[in-house]
Design an enzyme around this catalytic site. Structure first.
Site, short mmCIF file in Angstrom:
data_model
loop_
_atom_site.label_atom_id
_atom_site.label_comp_id
_atom_site.label_asym_id
_atom_site.label_seq_id
_atom_site.Cartn_x
_atom_site.Cartn_y
_atom_site.Cartn_z
N GLY A 1 3.12 18.12 6.83
CA GLY A 1 3.81 16.83 6.87
C GLY A 1 4.85 16.64 5.80
CD GLN B 1 -1.68 2.42 1.19
OE1 GLN B 1 -1.99 3.12 0.22
NE2 GLN B 1 -1.00 2.90 2.21
CE1 TYR C 1 4.47 3.09 1.49
CE2 TYR C 1 5.97 4.93 1.75
CZ TYR C 1 5.61 3.76 1.12
OH TYR C 1 6.41 3.27 0.13
#
Length: 311
Positions: free
Chosen positions: A267, A76, A141
């Site tokens: 971010g 992913q 992630y």
């Protein structure tokens, strides 16, 4: 030798498959085909199994094909999706990798090559970032790509599984989708080819390390026979600002469109580029494409594909 590639129908994975087949290696692909391109990128010489790496049926493929080497590319990859749904992100990237590892041990795979990411480092403490830099990811992630590295090293110690971990910088090239959490290169190119102005978030002076997908595929194939037990950055070791990238792409695509600027995204890391000296030493690998070379080839291929579709 038989090589199994998870995620082999995806952007980077399909280029790895092409290179393996070019090298004369028997190539098996496991892919859920949930990506934007489906199976359209996959080399017809590869054997395809439509499986999810989280499923129990993964073991059936390993039992039938008995691969010598596994290249684990499936993941992913959408950073913002990982923030919205960290459970799904962990299921695919952590539990999926554990399933792959378990099958490697059960079916006596000789070596695993794992596609990791620069995201495991987080905000740099220093530049360029070498493999000894602390791992302090700032996204779900990044966490879900870093955790499997620890599992891989443990499985190597407990079961004797050979491995190489490759941490990729910002990979770009043909077949990269501009949809979803795509790379800035594919997004810019899609805009330019549509006659639209690319969007730069912030002042555009943030820098990244762009490495061409053909060079990445070459590094993966080299890792089959080298760098056992190593963790290696795969990068150009060259910072390029987003402004520089946009100017170069406009020039190469012969576009007069100027980028438009928007507020910075939260971010985003300001500066990041990876040191690739370890790859040179243990993989005997250096990038063959400059950024301009890679962009020129990518634009030529994309432009040709557009002409074919139109005609």
């Amino acid at each position: 030798m038989k090589v199994l590639v998870t995620g082999g129908a995806g952007f980077i994975g399909s280029h790895v498959v092409d290179r393996l087949i070019w090298e004369g290696l028997e190539t098996i692909v496991i892919d859920s085909l949930t990506g934007p391109s489906g199976s359209s990128n996959l080399n017809s010489a590869a054997v395809l199994y439509t499986n999810d790496i989280r499923d129990e049926t993964l073991g059936d493929v390993f039992a039938r094909e008995k691969p010598d080497v596994v290249v684990h590319m499936a993941a992913q990859i959408d950073v913002r999706q990982s923030q919205r749904n960290p459970q799904l992100d962990a299921e695919v990237n952590i539990l999926g990798t554990l399933n792959v590892l378990s099958q490697c041990v059960k079916h006596r795979v000789s070596k695993l090559i794992y596609a990791s990411s620069a995201a495991v480092y987080g905000i740099p403490h220093y530049l360029s970032i070498d493999e000894q830099h602390p791992m302090n990811p700032i996204s779900c992630y990044g966490i879900s790509k870093s955790v499997p590295e620890t599992y891989i090293r443990l499985f190597a110690e407990l079961h004797g599984l050979k491995y190489t971990i490759l941490r990729f910088a910002n990979v770009y090239g043909p077949r990269q989708s501009p949809e979803g959490e795509a790379g800035v290169v594919s997004i810019f190119l899609d805009k330019l080819l549509r006659g639209e102005r690319p969007v730069i978030y912030g002042d555009g002076e943030q820098t990244r390390d762009f490495v061409y997908v053909a060079d990445v595929a070459n590094a993966v194939v080299k890792a089959i026979h080298r760098a056992d037990g190593e963790t290696v950055n795969v990068s150009c070791c060259m910072p390029t600002s987003v402004n520089e990238l946009a100017k170069m792409m406009a020039r190469l695509s012969r576009s007069m469109l100027q980028p438009q600027y928007d507020k910075p995204r939260s971010g985003d890391i300001e500066h990041s580029f990876l040191n690739n000296h370890r790859a040179r030493d243990v993989l005997l690998w250096t990038p063959q494409y400059t950024l301009e070379d890679g962009l020129e080839e990518m634009i030529a291929i994309s432009t040709q594909a557009d002409r074919v579709v139109v005609s």
